[in-house]
Structures are given as structure tokens and as C-alpha cells.
Design an enzyme around this catalytic site. Structure first.
Site, PDB file in Angstrom:
ATOM      1  N   HIS A 159       0.763  -1.327   0.141  1.00 51.38           N
ATOM      2  CA  HIS A 159      -0.017   0.154   0.060  1.00 51.38           C
ATOM      3  C   HIS A 159       0.894   1.320   0.131  1.00 51.38           C
ATOM      4  CE1 HIS A 159      -3.398  -2.532   1.271  1.00 51.38           C
ATOM      5  NE2 HIS A 159      -2.393  -3.122   1.887  1.00 51.38           N
ATOM      6  N   SER A 280      15.468  20.474 -17.506  1.00 54.19           N
ATOM      7  CA  SER A 280      14.306  21.245 -17.661  1.00 54.19           C
ATOM      8  C   SER A 280      14.570  22.381 -18.398  1.00 54.19           C
ATOM      9  CB  SER A 280      13.453  21.588 -16.389  1.00 54.19           C
ATOM     10  OG  SER A 280      12.680  22.837 -16.393  1.00 54.19           O
ATOM     11  N   LYS A 286      16.600  21.020 -12.325  1.00 58.80           N
ATOM     12  CA  LYS A 286      15.978  19.647 -12.461  1.00 58.80           C
ATOM     13  C   LYS A 286      17.038  18.304 -12.960  1.00 58.80           C
ATOM     14  CE  LYS A 286      12.238  18.595 -11.714  1.00 58.80           C
ATOM     15  NZ  LYS A 286      11.051  18.805 -12.504  1.00 58.80           N
ATOM     16  N   GLU A 293       9.967   7.315 -17.550  1.00 59.90           N
ATOM     17  CA  GLU A 293       8.509   7.745 -17.638  1.00 59.90           C
ATOM     18  C   GLU A 293       8.239   7.319 -18.993  1.00 59.90           C
ATOM     19  OE1 GLU A 293       8.998  11.731 -14.944  1.00 59.90           O
ATOM     20  OE2 GLU A 293       9.681  12.056 -17.030  1.00 59.90           O
TER      21      GLU A 293
END
Ligand code: ARG
Length: 462
Positions: A159, A280, A286, A293
Site C-alpha cells: 500500500h 528542464s 532539475k 517515464e
């Protein structure tokens, strides 16, 4: 009459260019060129055995086909300069330029319906081998990481809440198991694809004495298809591959998701290498895990291909319908995407940096050893359910005080149950919690070491 077509005879008018373009499949089925030629080479030999070609004719056709392949290797764009509507037409036209009229005999008894299914199976067989090699490479990387970090402790989650400590190697081998199953699924898909439809004709079989078993063997198929109608309309083998691809990418996507989280500042369990991360355009600080992804995102696209083909197939009347041409783009994309993702995740893992201290710290916080304490009371003959309730209360107490279980004084434990003695503290260490799970499938190092050895063996097994 339409020229440059395999079927122009019964047509009085030329094809509408709009329609011609609409049904054109060359832009994508050109990927079948080599498979088409392998199929034609074998079919020429079958025609010789059937007495349609003389030995000399067959030889000339063979030479011609090899030249077409050679020409194409030298100049892959050649294929787009002709007028062919699909790869089969292209090969026939190119062969005609090499051997003249003989090229027109090659299609005796053959239809593009049995031809295209044969080509697709030959193509897929090759790709399945390449993908199996990709899987084996990834399995090796996973085994290497598990061996290298064999004693690192990771908080295991259920969980998305810290649950119990596990060895990082145990976690890695969980993905190893998934990939071994994927490899098995791939092999099964490949074995179902390895059946030869050629010799089924357009729908009802062939009138020529084609020895279909010999033809199948010649191309390395395990057998010839049993029913000509099924053979020309069956695309189950494409579905099998797509289902394999979906499951594999689902696994890679879950792995990616874990690593994206573990790579974040909040976790910092792992650090992705700069070379496989991006920045970024606005925020200078970043460093983003785009590679992972993308794997997660591409899995979604491949699911689409499986559902697309199932949908294309569901309403098809027997037997061949042109809808079946829609089987290819999704399949080709799935092949390319699977191979791309396998290479990407392998590179990410080869260069990933592991932060054992962060994993250990996270394992030490959050009462991951609470189950051990319940087991301790079970050892003192308390029924587990009762022990579970009691330890729950102790956890509540410890969290009120803001301390870990091992920092509660013995007296505090004894106020909950007289069964507690000073030996309770031994069971609270992470190492102890891990080492007690030594049965098959558990996270103890002895068990994980056995698993790694078995895993290495399975990687090599055929
Ligand atoms: N391009 C077609 C396909 O991919 C080849 C088979 C064409 N057969 C036909 N009867 N029109 O399915």
C-alpha cells in the site's frame, strides 16, 4: 486496365489514385521484404518438386530473388520508387526485371493471403529471437546487481507504506521472476507462430502437388497448418505476441515506476546516472527520469495495439478480409518499442547508483519490525491474533512517545504483557527480521543466495 497490379485483368478502369493510396501498405509492409523473399525461395523449390519449375528455372528464380534482396540492402529506398502497392507486388515486379516471365510463374497456386501470413510469421520468428536475447541481457544485469548488493536492506512496501525489511537483492529478483515468465510467454508465442500457412492458397487449399510438410520444413516451421480457411484468416499468433509485449512492458513500467520514486529526493534510494536523465528548459536544478517515464508511457501505447487488433478481428467473417492488413502497424510498432524499452532500462540499471544508507535508515523507521514482536509472543504461546492486537497497542504507545520499538524500555513492554523478557530486543534488529525468513521464497540471505544461483542457471536454460 490497371497496370502494375497483380490483379488488373478484370478491371475496365484505372484505379482512383485516392483509393490506390488508401489501400497502399508498402510504407509499412516493406519491413517484410526479407521474410517475403525467404518464403518465395522456399516456394520456388516446392514448385520444382511439384513439377511447375524445371531445375534450371528454379535456379534462375532463386538467383533473381537473391539479387532483389542484395539490391535492397544496397539501396533500401529503391522499394519506394516503384509502383507496387505492397511488398509482395514489389518483390514480384523486381524479380520480373531480373528473370522476366519466370517471375510470373512463381505465384502459381499461391495467394497473397497465405503469403502474407507466412511472411509475418517468418518476420516475427526473427524478432522473437532478438527479443529473447534482449531479455537475457536484462536478466544478466539484474543478476549482477543482486550479486553486487547482496546484503543491502530495503524497506519493503505494501500500500506504498513501509511494511517489512527485505534484501534489495530479493526485490531485484522479483523483477527477475517476472522477466523469466515473460521469456516463457515469448517462447510459447513463438512456438504457436511457428506453423506454416503457405500452400493454403487464397482460401481452399492448393490444386498443385505442393508437399506442404516439406515446404514447412524448408522454412524451418515446425509443421504445416491443418485447415486452409483458418490458415488465411488466423492472426492469433500476432495477438499472442502483443499480449506477451503488453505483459513485458507492464513489468518494465512497474519497475520504472519504483525507480522513479526511489530516485526522487524524498526517497533517494537510488540515483540515476546523468547520461540517462534529462533537464528542464526552465528550472535549472532539475534532473528528470525521462527514460523511465517514457517506458511507463510506451506501455500504454502497446496495450492499445493489443486491443486494436482484437477489435479488428472480432467482427471478421471468414476468411481473409482486407481488414487484416491492419494487423501490421501495431505489431511492427510493438516490436520496435519492446526492443527500445529493453535497451533503455538495461542502460539505466547498468549505471544506477545505489544508496544503501538511505534504504537502511528508511527501514529503521516506521515500525517495520512490529511483526517480529508479534512472532516473539507467538513463540511464548500467545495466539497470533491476540499478539497482533497487543503489538498494535505498543506501536501506538511508541509512536506517541516518538520512539522506535527498540527504544522502549522493557518495563513499558511488560506493562502490556508479562510474557516480555529482555530477549525481546534481539528480535527487533532488521538483520534478524530478514535472516528469519529462510524458507524458499523468503528474503533471508541464505535463501536469496540460493535464489541468485538458481536464477543464474535459469537465465542460461533454453
Ligand atoms: N497487404 C495485404 C495484407 O497485408 C496482403 C494480402 C492481400 N490479399 C488480398 N486478397 N488483397 O493483408
Amino acid at each position: 486496365m490497371s497496370r502494375n497490379k497483380l490483379w488488373g485483368g478484370r478491371f475496365a478502369s484505372d484505379e482512383d489514385p485516392y483509393f490506390a493510396q488508401f489501400q497502399d501498405s508498402l510504407a509499412f509492409d516493406r519491413r517484410l521484404l526479407e521474410a517475403d523473399i525467404i518464403g518465395s525461395l522456399a516456394y520456388a523449390r516446392a514448385l520444382e518438386r511439384a513439377g511447375i519449375f524445371t531445375g534450371r528455372e528454379r535456379l534462375a528464380v532463386e538467383r533473381g530473388l537473391r539479387q532483389v534482396l542484395e539490391d535492397n540492402r544496397r539501396d533500401p529506398e529503391m522499394i519506394t520508387r516503384g509502383q507496387a502497392e505492397d511488398v509482395h507486388t514489389f518483390v514480384e515486379q523486381a524479380l520480373k526485371e531480373k528473370v522476366g516471365i519466370l517471375a510470373l510463374k512463381l505465384h502459381t497456386g499461391r495467394s497473397r493471403n497465405d503469403q502474407v501470413s507466412t511472411d509475418l510469421r517468418i518476420f516475427l520468428r526473427q524478432k522473437e529471437q532478438e527479443i529473447e536475447a534482449d531479455i537475457n541481457d536484462l536478466l544478466d544485469v539484474i543478476a549482477g546487481l543482486a550479486e553486487k548488493h547482496s546484503e543491502v536492506i530495503l524497506p519493503g512496501y505494501t500500500h506504498m507504506q513501509r511494511a517489512q525489511p527485505v534484501l534489495f537483492a530479493h526485490y531485484l529478483l522479483a523483477y527477475g521472476e517476472m522477466l523469466l515468465r515473460d521469456r516463457q510467454r515469448l517462447r510459447e508465442a513463438a512456438s504457436r507462430a511457428n506453423i506454416c500457412p503457405l500452400g493454403s492458397g487464397a482460401i481452399s487449399g492448393t490444386v498443385y502437388s505442393i508437399d506442404r510438410d516439406a515446404l514447412a520444413r524448408d522454412m524451418g516451421f515446425s509443421s504445416a497448418s491443418q485447415n486452409s480457411m483458418d490458415a488465411v484468416s488466423d492472426r492469433d499468433f500476432v495477438l499472442d505476441f502483443l499480449y506477451f509485449a503488453c505483459t513485458l512492458l507492464m513489468h518494465l513500467s512497474r519497475f520504472s515506476e519504483d525507480l522513479i520514486l526511489y530516485n526522487s529526493a524524498e526517497f533517494s534510494f537510488v540515483q540515476m546516472h546523468d547520461s540517462v536523465s534529462s533537464g528542464s528548459s526552465l528550472m535549472p536544478q532539475k534532473k528528470n527520469p525521462d527514460a523511465l517515464e517514457l517506458i511507463r508511457g510506451k506501455a500504454g501505447r502497446i496495450y492499445g495495439h493489443l486491443v486494436s487488433l482484437l477489435t479488428v478481428l472480432k467482427g471478421l467473417p471468414m476468411t481473409y478480409n482486407k481488414d487484416l492488413q491492419e494487423d501490421k502497424e501495431g505489431l511492427f510498432d510493438a516490436v520496435t518499442t519492446v526492443r527500445g524499452c529493453m535497451g533503455m532500462i538495461r542502460r539505466v540499471l547498468e549505471r544506477i547508483q545505489i544508496n544503501p544508507e538511505r534504504m537502511r535508515d528508511a527501514s529503521a523507521k516506521g515500525y517495520l519490525n512490529a511483526t517480529e514482536l508479534a512472532d516473539y509472543l507467538v513463540g511464548k504461546k500467545m495466539p497470533f491474533r491476540e499478539a497482533h492486537g497487543l503489538i498494535g497497542k505498543i506501536v501506538m504507545r511508541a509512536s506517541e512517545l516518538g520512539v522506535a520499538l527498540e527504544d522502549l524500555p522493557l518495563k513499558e513492554f511488560q506493562s502490556f504483557s508479562p510474557l516480555f523478557e529482555s530477549d525481546l530486543f534481539q528480535c527487533l534488529s532488521l538483520k534478524k527480521a530478514i535472516s528469519r525468513r529462510r524458507e524458499r521464497g523468503g528474503t533471508a540471505s541464505s535463501s536469496v543466495r540460493r535464489s541468485i544461483r538458481l536464477f543464474r542457471k535459469q537465465i542460461r536454460s533454453r
